[in-house]
Design an enzyme around this catalytic site. Structure first.
Site, PDB file in Angstrom:
ATOM      1  N   GLU A 131       0.836  -1.208   0.000  1.00  0.00           N
ATOM      2  CA  GLU A 131       0.000   0.000   0.000  1.00  0.00           C
ATOM      3  C   GLU A 131       0.866   1.252   0.000  1.00  0.00           C
ATOM      4  OE1 GLU A 131      -3.152  -0.024  -1.181  1.00  0.00           O
ATOM      5  OE2 GLU A 131      -3.459  -1.513   0.390  1.00  0.00           O
ATOM      6  N   HIS A 132       0.537   2.174  -0.898  1.00  0.00           N
ATOM      7  CA  HIS A 132       1.277   3.421  -1.079  1.00  0.00           C
ATOM      8  C   HIS A 132       2.715   3.154  -1.539  1.00  0.00           C
ATOM      9  CE1 HIS A 132      -1.802   6.233   0.397  1.00  0.00           C
ATOM     10  NE2 HIS A 132      -2.160   5.236   1.196  1.00  0.00           N
ATOM     11  N   GLY A 166     -12.422   2.022  -1.797  1.00  0.00           N
ATOM     12  CA  GLY A 166     -11.048   1.584  -1.947  1.00  0.00           C
ATOM     13  C   GLY A 166     -10.917   0.311  -2.757  1.00  0.00           C
ATOM     14  N   ASP A 216      -3.989   0.475  -9.782  1.00  0.00           N
ATOM     15  CA  ASP A 216      -5.413   0.226  -9.982  1.00  0.00           C
ATOM     16  C   ASP A 216      -5.736  -0.068 -11.438  1.00  0.00           C
ATOM     17  OD1 ASP A 216      -5.511   0.779  -7.325  1.00  0.00           O
ATOM     18  OD2 ASP A 216      -6.668   2.640  -7.501  1.00  0.00           O
TER      19      ASP A 216
END
Length: 382
Positions: free
Chosen positions: A35-36, A124, A174
């Site tokens: 994540e990130h 999300g 994504d």
């Protein structure tokens, strides 16, 4: 239960008096871990899920685009010859994809369409990327350009549309998973090279999405702030991105960073390492180790990157406490939305019942829980 395919096909027949020329779909995703890290040129491990955007359409052979959205109960209308940026809406996603395809030199044409999706918005799970890739595929097929479809290239173009037309500075994950997902597998993505590797979910584990039903607020400003902090840390270490800093190098040099930037960098650098460990766990069919990495990821996102909220921390703690749960973590940009849990697939019903009950007791919200499976990326359907 009526499927999305059946809904858009039936409404298309009722509206336009004909069967659709083609149908396209593109899925949302859940990020298992990483994540990130995507905008730090790092590694991510998402999975396309069985929640999608479907479009039934017929080419108009004109610049006219008309899309009936069953979710919005509204119509999107656009002329490919003359359009400009407007207020944020689903129409802007269509414009953004049209703009980036035209900028790339594709001679796209219009279509009449009916569209519907079941990816929760703002949770999300990447409803925006699913919409972008479905629209892009519809344009390419309607313009007889489907032979030029390349998943990685289209992911990059969709990301560009989101970055430059919509002004949201997302990484590539994504769009890449929505374009390139593989049925039955998660996908390790190197966000620098865009190399991918399909990895099987451990065969004794189910992937369960836990929607807190809290929605992100102020996420754009916080997201951009986190990006700036990561870039500052990369500059300090003299590298293009934090992906290029090892844990040992971070430990040796971290004293020169201010406390906040140090925490942000620590998360990204250790998270990249966790993704690579997760790859090994999945290749070894080791749900226990993979779950432990989920738990460590959540702690890092909570304490070092500071992108969780009370609801996410609560639902993750409830999930982690269940004996069937190998591990759980927030997923997505944070500040609300969803968590993901890896659960013994023989105890899914008990897990979902217990988490639902305890979350409702401890928060003002009720959770929405999805048992998901790895699904195919953007596709054309006859």
């Amino acid at each position: 239960m009526t499927t999305l395919r059946e809904r858009v096909t039936q409404t298309f027949k009722e509206t336009f008096g004909d069967t659709p020329f083609e149908l396209v779909s593109a899925p949302g995703r859940v990020n298992l871990i990483g994540e990130h890290t995507d905008y730090n040129d790092g590694f991510v491990l998402p999975m396309a899920i069985d929640r999608e955007v479907w479009i039934a359409f017929v080419p108009t052979h004109t610049p006219s685009v008309r899309i009936i959205s069953l979710d919005l109960e509204d119509e999107i209308r656009l002329s490919l010859d003359d359009y400009a940026k407007g207020e944020e809406s689903a129409t802007e996603y269509v414009k953004g994809i049209a703009w980036v395809l035209q900028q790339q030199g594709y001679a796209i044409q219009g279509f009449n369409a009916v569209m519907a999706g079941n990816v929760p918005i703002g949770a999300g799970l990447s409803s925006s990327a699913a919409l972008e890739l479905a629209i892009a595929y519809a344009f390419m097929v309607a313009s007889n350009l489907q032979q030029e479809w390349d998943a990685s290239q289209m992911a990059l173009l969709a990301q560009k549309a989101e970055n430059e037309w919509l002004g949201v500075k997302t990484g590539i994950m994504d769009q890449m998973i929505s374009a390139s997902g593989k049925e039955g597998s998660a996908l390790l993505i190197d966000c620098r090279s865009l190399d991918t590797e399909a990895l099987p979910v451990p065969d004794n584990a189910a992937v369960i999405v836990l929607d807190t039903n809290t929605r992100r607020q102020l996420v754009t400003s916080a997201y951009n702030e986190r990006r700036q902090q990561c870039e500052a840390a990369a500059n300090y270490f003299g590298v293009p991105a934090l992906r290029d800093v090892s844990i040992d190098e971070f430990e040796a040099g971290k004293a020169g960073l201010d406390a906040l930037t140090r925490k942000r960098a620590k998360h990204v650098i250790t998270e990249n390492d966790r993704v690579l460990q997760a790859k090994n766990a999945m290749l070894a069919n080791d749900a226990t180790t993979l779950g432990t990495l989920f738990n460590a990821s959540h702690a890092s996102l909570r304490d070092d990157f500071e992108v969780t909220n009370d609801a996410l921390d609560t639902i993750v703690a409830i999930a982690q406490a269940h004996p069937a749960c190998f591990g759980a973590r927030m997923t997505g940009a944070g500040f609300g939305g969803c968590a993901v849990a890896l659960v013994d697939n023989t105890q899914v019903d008990d897990f979902t019942a217990q988490v639902s009950e305890k979350y409702a007791q401890q928060t003002p919200q009720k959770a929405t829980i999805y048992v998901t499976k790895p699904s195919e990326g953007a596709s054309v359907h006859q």
